[in-house]
Design a protein around this motif. Structure first.
Motif, short mmCIF file in Angstrom:
data_model
loop_
_atom_site.label_atom_id
_atom_site.label_comp_id
_atom_site.label_asym_id
_atom_site.label_seq_id
_atom_site.Cartn_x
_atom_site.Cartn_y
_atom_site.Cartn_z
N VAL A 230 0.84 -1.21 0.00
CA VAL A 230 0.00 0.00 0.00
C VAL A 230 0.87 1.25 0.00
CG1 VAL A 230 -1.64 1.35 1.36
CG2 VAL A 230 -2.01 -1.10 1.04
N LEU A 231 1.91 1.25 0.84
CA LEU A 231 2.84 2.38 0.88
C LEU A 231 3.51 2.58 -0.47
CD1 LEU A 231 4.42 4.53 2.53
CD2 LEU A 231 6.06 2.71 3.11
N TYR A 232 3.90 1.48 -1.10
CA TYR A 232 4.55 1.56 -2.40
C TYR A 232 3.59 2.10 -3.46
CZ TYR A 232 6.50 0.02 -6.84
OH TYR A 232 6.96 -0.02 -8.13
N CYS A 233 2.40 1.56 -3.52
CA CYS A 233 1.43 2.00 -4.53
C CYS A 233 1.06 3.47 -4.35
CB CYS A 233 0.18 1.13 -4.46
SG CYS A 233 0.41 -0.58 -4.99
N ALA A 234 0.86 3.90 -3.11
CA ALA A 234 0.50 5.29 -2.86
C ALA A 234 1.63 6.23 -3.26
CB ALA A 234 0.15 5.48 -1.38
N SER A 235 2.87 5.87 -2.93
CA SER A 235 4.01 6.72 -3.30
C SER A 235 4.20 6.76 -4.81
CB SER A 235 5.29 6.19 -2.63
OG SER A 235 5.15 6.15 -1.22
N LEU A 236 4.09 5.59 -5.44
CA LEU A 236 4.28 5.51 -6.88
C LEU A 236 3.19 6.29 -7.61
CD1 LEU A 236 5.87 4.27 -9.27
CD2 LEU A 236 4.32 2.31 -9.14
N TRP A 237 1.95 6.12 -7.21
CA TRP A 237 0.84 6.81 -7.86
C TRP A 237 0.98 8.33 -7.73
CZ3 TRP A 237 -3.26 6.47 -11.01
CH2 TRP A 237 -4.22 7.46 -10.95
N THR A 238 1.29 8.79 -6.51
CA THR A 238 1.43 10.23 -6.30
C THR A 238 2.61 10.78 -7.10
OG1 THR A 238 0.57 9.91 -4.06
CG2 THR A 238 1.59 12.02 -4.54
N GLY A 239 3.72 10.06 -7.11
CA GLY A 239 4.88 10.52 -7.87
C GLY A 239 4.61 10.58 -9.36
N LEU A 240 3.95 9.56 -9.89
CA LEU A 240 3.65 9.54 -11.33
C LEU A 240 2.69 10.65 -11.74
CD1 LEU A 240 3.32 5.71 -12.08
CD2 LEU A 240 5.16 7.23 -12.78
N THR A 241 1.68 10.89 -10.92
CA THR A 241 0.72 11.95 -11.26
C THR A 241 1.36 13.34 -11.20
OG1 THR A 241 -0.05 11.92 -8.95
CG2 THR A 241 -1.31 10.64 -10.57
#
Length: 408
Positions: A230-241
């Motif tokens: 969850v931490l990984y997905c949230a960080s990756l999603w926010t960074g990509l956007t």
């Protein structure tokens, strides 16, 4: 007499006038410079101070890219923690450190006496008594360093989140909504560390009248892995956007269907990765090492051996492996369908690349899983399979980022 005095007076006056004219000629450039300076200062006073360029407001596109790169770097560190944790689990090193201290354990034992003391503490717990009672000190050092490295990596992840977050906050790089997200991410890092120790404690507990191989609770292992993902997905999603501008696509019925399809597929990929924690926690990869059938049967006889029936899903190694197979095949089918559906649409180039890589990684991951099963779970291959699940999840998040709606 009067005439001579008059002549003398006129002559002296001319001399003094000539000297005055010469002095005035020498002072004239200085006078001119003074007048110029005075004129400039007068103009400056009337016009006001020289105009300076308008201050650049933050946050802006440049600061968003900086924050995006930071979050992508943090997500990469989380991947490292997941992979290192998987290797620690596969080498059965996770129970070698029997206590937890935030600062004190950062320095491993140095002298032989300190190593002996650490080894003596390990001997008091079930893993040594039941499984490793013949372990030597050099063997203990190996598993200790594996767990110590995993814990130190976790601290590095925490610093990578908290220190830059404090700096960016002070600089004003965060919007109001981003501040909430960053606080959530940093809090989740702290929670992840506590959850890791809570998981380890379950493997150190004495179980009366039990001679089973000591292992951590599969429920806590799943929670620990799930929170990391969850931490990984949230960080990756926010960074990509923050890094990738949203694609300009006309909202159509087919595009809305593709978005829903991609979200469902991403959820299925996440669930499949999560089920792998139960496989690892119960050593379920060692019960049926054949594919596609399980001991020459499509559905094994002991799939509902436990009572009540719901207990089999989480505690029966046969059922756990069967479920993981079904979820893996389901993920592959969904990703293949997503790829074929997207080929019939006009999509931006980046979106097509992301979906293509997602499909390629899905087939690679299934091949890795089958090979790991047939070869009786060798550590390098099993670690690669676990890393592949994170890579597959990465491509799924990228696809969702490319298909997201334009902000209003």
């Amino acid at each position: 007499m009067l005439l001579s005095k008059l002549r003398t007076t006129i002559f002296c006056g001319c001399r003094y006038a000539g000297k005055g004219f010469q002095q005035n000629s020498h002072q004239r450039p200085q006078l001119r410079q003074w007048l110029v300076r005075r004129n400039q200062s007068t103009i400056t006073v009337e016009a006001g101070p020289p105009s300076t360029p308008a201050a650049v407001s933050v946050p802006n596109a440049a600061t968003n890219r900086i924050v995006g790169r930071w979050l992508l770097g943090c997500s990469g560190l989380v991947v490292g923690a997941v992979v290192l944790g998987g290797v620690t689990r596969l080498t059965e090193s996770g129970l070698s450190m029997v206590d937890w201290h935030l600062v004190r354990e950062m320095k491993p034992p140095q002298s032989e006496a300190e190593w002996e003391a650490e080894f003596s503490k390990y001997k008091q717990f079930p893993e040594f008594k039941i499984l490793n009672h013949e372990m030597t000190l050099p063997e203990f050092k190996f598993i200790f360093y594996m767990e110590w490295g995993h814990r130190m990596w976790g601290r590095l992840v925490g610093l990578a989140y908290i220190l830059p977050a404090a700096y960016f906050w002070k600089k004003g790089y965060f919007t109001r909504s981003m501040k909430g997200k960053v606080l959530g991410l940093c809090g989740f890092v702290f929670f992840q560390g506590l959850l890791g120790w809570y998981m380890v404690k379950s493997g150190l507990e004495e179980k009366a009248d039990s001679h089973d191989v000591p292992r951590v609770s599969q429920y806590r292992l799943c929670a620990h892995l799930g929170s990391a993902l969850v931490l990984y997905c949230a960080s990756l999603w926010t960074g990509l956007t923050l890094m990738l501008p949203a694609n300009k696509m006309a909202d159509s019925k087919r595009l809305m269907q593709l978005r829903r399809f991609a979200k469902g597929t991403g959820g299925l990929v996440f669930l499949t990765a999560l089920s792998g924690a139960f496989v690892a926690g119960l050593d379920a990869g060692l019960v049926y090492n054949s594919f596609p059938k399980m001991a020459d049967k499509w559905i094994p006889d002991d799939i509902l051996a436990f009572s009540p029936a719901l207990k089999n899903i989480f505690e029966n190694p046969t059922t756990v492996q069967f479920d993981h197979r079904i979820l893996g095949i389901g993920s592959l089918t969904a990703i293949t369908g997503l790829y074929l559906f997207s080929r019939r649409m006009m999509l931006p180039r980046r979106a097509k690349i992301a979906i293509g890589l997602l499909a390629a990684m899905a087939y690679t991951q299934v091949a890795l899983g089958i090979s790991t099963l047939l070869l009786y779970v060798p550590t390098p291959l099993a670690a690669t399979h676990q890393s592949g699940s994170v890579a597959l999840l990465t491509f799924a998040i990228w696809v969702l980022a490319e298909l997201r709606k334009m902000p209003k």
